[in-house]
Design a protein around this motif. Structure first.
Motif, mmCIF file in Angstrom:
data_model
loop_
_atom_site.group_PDB
_atom_site.id
_atom_site.type_symbol
_atom_site.label_atom_id
_atom_site.label_comp_id
_atom_site.label_asym_id
_atom_site.label_seq_id
_atom_site.Cartn_x
_atom_site.Cartn_y
_atom_site.Cartn_z
ATOM 1 N N ALA A 1 0.812 -1.217 0.000
ATOM 2 C CA ALA A 1 0.000 0.000 0.000
ATOM 3 C C ALA A 1 0.843 1.263 0.000
ATOM 4 O O ALA A 1 0.438 2.283 -0.551
ATOM 5 C CB ALA A 1 -0.922 0.004 1.212
ATOM 6 N N VAL A 2 2.007 1.210 0.633
ATOM 7 C CA VAL A 2 2.924 2.357 0.684
ATOM 8 C C VAL A 2 4.259 1.889 0.130
ATOM 9 O O VAL A 2 4.837 0.923 0.625
ATOM 10 C CB VAL A 2 3.075 2.881 2.133
ATOM 11 C CG1 VAL A 2 3.995 4.099 2.167
ATOM 12 C CG2 VAL A 2 1.710 3.223 2.730
ATOM 13 N N ARG A 3 4.747 2.597 -0.888
ATOM 14 C CA ARG A 3 5.864 2.059 -1.681
ATOM 15 C C ARG A 3 7.019 3.048 -1.788
ATOM 16 O O ARG A 3 7.329 3.575 -2.825
ATOM 17 C CB ARG A 3 5.350 1.707 -3.078
ATOM 18 C CG ARG A 3 4.120 0.807 -3.056
ATOM 19 C CD ARG A 3 3.401 0.765 -4.385
ATOM 20 N NE ARG A 3 4.170 0.109 -5.418
ATOM 21 C CZ ARG A 3 3.822 0.081 -6.703
ATOM 22 N NH1 ARG A 3 2.713 0.696 -7.108
ATOM 23 N NH2 ARG A 3 4.564 -0.546 -7.581
ATOM 24 N N GLY B 1 -2.843 5.198 -0.783
ATOM 25 C CA GLY B 1 -1.997 4.837 0.355
ATOM 26 C C GLY B 1 -1.933 5.918 1.417
ATOM 27 O O GLY B 1 -1.136 5.835 2.350
ATOM 28 N N GLY C 1 0.701 4.591 -3.799
ATOM 29 C CA GLY C 1 1.677 4.340 -2.749
ATOM 30 C C GLY C 1 2.962 5.124 -2.865
ATOM 31 O O GLY C 1 3.886 4.909 -2.076
ATOM 32 N N GLU D 1 -7.186 -0.139 -1.499
ATOM 33 C CA GLU D 1 -6.535 -0.529 -0.260
ATOM 34 C C GLU D 1 -7.405 -1.553 0.469
ATOM 35 O O GLU D 1 -8.621 -1.603 0.288
ATOM 36 C CB GLU D 1 -6.336 0.698 0.641
ATOM 37 C CG GLU D 1 -5.266 1.655 0.120
ATOM 38 C CD GLU D 1 -4.945 2.709 1.151
ATOM 39 O OE1 GLU D 1 -4.309 2.359 2.158
ATOM 40 O OE2 GLU D 1 -5.311 3.872 0.950
#
Length: 335
Positions: free
Chosen positions: A28-30, A51, A215, A320
């Motif tokens: 979700a967070v990149r 994200g 993300g 998400e």
């Protein structure tokens, strides 16, 4: 210490969050990176599934990151919660209050869990709920419940304030008064991280902002810097007897595109001063009037929509997990 010589109260470096599921891991967070200086109001925006909520929960210390680093007031908000929580305030998307308690009883209950809580009367006055102190929570309007959320977040005189969609459900007057209160808090030295779907709210309040997409940070800077990447617009009514081909060569004026609607012309340009000057010189020489002439810089909404369109063009929106949706106070995060 940031480039302007101010302390960074929030530091996010290459942050990652991964959810497990039956279909495999969802990232979700990149690799999100940004910082927030002391006394700064920073807005975090995002397209659907960008994200944003997952990032904010990591900063608030509600979960550990899968990778990267986050620091709030110089500490790890998840592993050092006991040190961080008393110094922050969190206004969640939904309060989850006991419905039978009055406003005053809710504040009193919360104050018992808050270090150095301000007087209840002061907290009520800040958010305009003094006259509603004896009303049960279940009898409050949606906007009044949001103001109660904000009062709880401010009880502990936080150094860092997290505001998650703070004006949802408020009328125009309530929204304006909340904006004024947030500005006063910022001006008094409180660091504010704001998430909102109201782009005019972010544009009017934020010192800097980030727009997340899939993300990652898609845009970062002051509202002016983010919107400067979008072309300005110049519109006017074509004089009688003239056609678009009679105008000076548009490509030579820095015009990147144009549309017509009847006799109205709308130009897109990254050099608005040069384009407008050339048009006015042409009109003066031709002895004609450009009626309805309007020169306007791009808005934050246009920048946001461009990112959303690019998301759609590259495969649509990510979704998400359900656990990363709207948050309530019963999920944690005391002020």
């Amino acid at each position: 210490m940031n480039a302007n010589g101010h302390d960074d109260v929030i530091e996010v470096t290459d942050l990652r969050r991964v959810y497990g599921g039956e279909d495999g891991d969802f990232e979700a967070v990149r690799g999100v990176t940004f910082s927030v200086a002391r006394g700064e109001l920073f807005a975090l925006l995002g397209t659907n599934g960008a994200g944003k909520t997952s990032t904010v929960e990591l900063i608030e210390g509600l979960a550990p990151p899968a990778g990267g680093r986050v620091r709030v007031l110089g500490r790890d908000p998840y592993r050092e919660q006991a040190s961080v929580r008393p110094r922050i305030g969190v206004m969640l998307q939904e309060g989850g209050f006991p419905s039978e308690l009055t406003v005053a009883e809710t504040l009193r209950m919360w104050a018992g869990c808050t270090s150095g809580a301000r007087p209840l009367g002061e907290a009520l006055d800040l958010v305009g709920l003094t006259r509603r102190s004896g009303v049960r929570v279940k009898q409050l309007s949606g906007g009044e419940k949001r103001r109660l959320d904000l009062a709880l977040a401010l009880l502990g005189r936080p150094e860092v304030l997290f505001l998650d969609e703070p004006t949802t459900g408020l009328d125009v007057e309530g929204r304006q008064s909340t904006w004024e209160l947030v500005r006063e808090l910022r001006d008094s030295g409180t660091t504010v991280l704001l998430t909102t779907h109201y782009l005019e709210e972010a544009e009017g309040l934020a010192d800097r902002l980030a727009i997340l997409h899939e993300g990652r940070v898609a845009a970062l800077g002051t509202p002016a810097e983010v919107t400067a990447a979008q072309p300005s617009r110049i519109s006017f009514e074509l004089p009688e007897g003239y056609f678009p081909g009679d105008l000076p060569p548009l490509a030579e004026l820095g015009v990147s595109g144009h549309e017509t609607a009847g006799r109205m012309i709308r130009l897109r340009t990254n050099e608005p001063q040069r384009t407008a000057t050339a048009l006015l010189v042409w009109a003066e020489r031709a002895r004609v009037e450009l009626r309805g002439l309007d020169v306007r810089s791009a808005s934050l909404e246009e920048a946001f929509l461009r990112i959303a369109r690019e998301a759609q063009a590259h495969g649509g929106h990510r979704q998400e997990p359900a656990g990363a949706g709207a948050r309530t106070r019963t999920k944690g995060a005391a002020a």
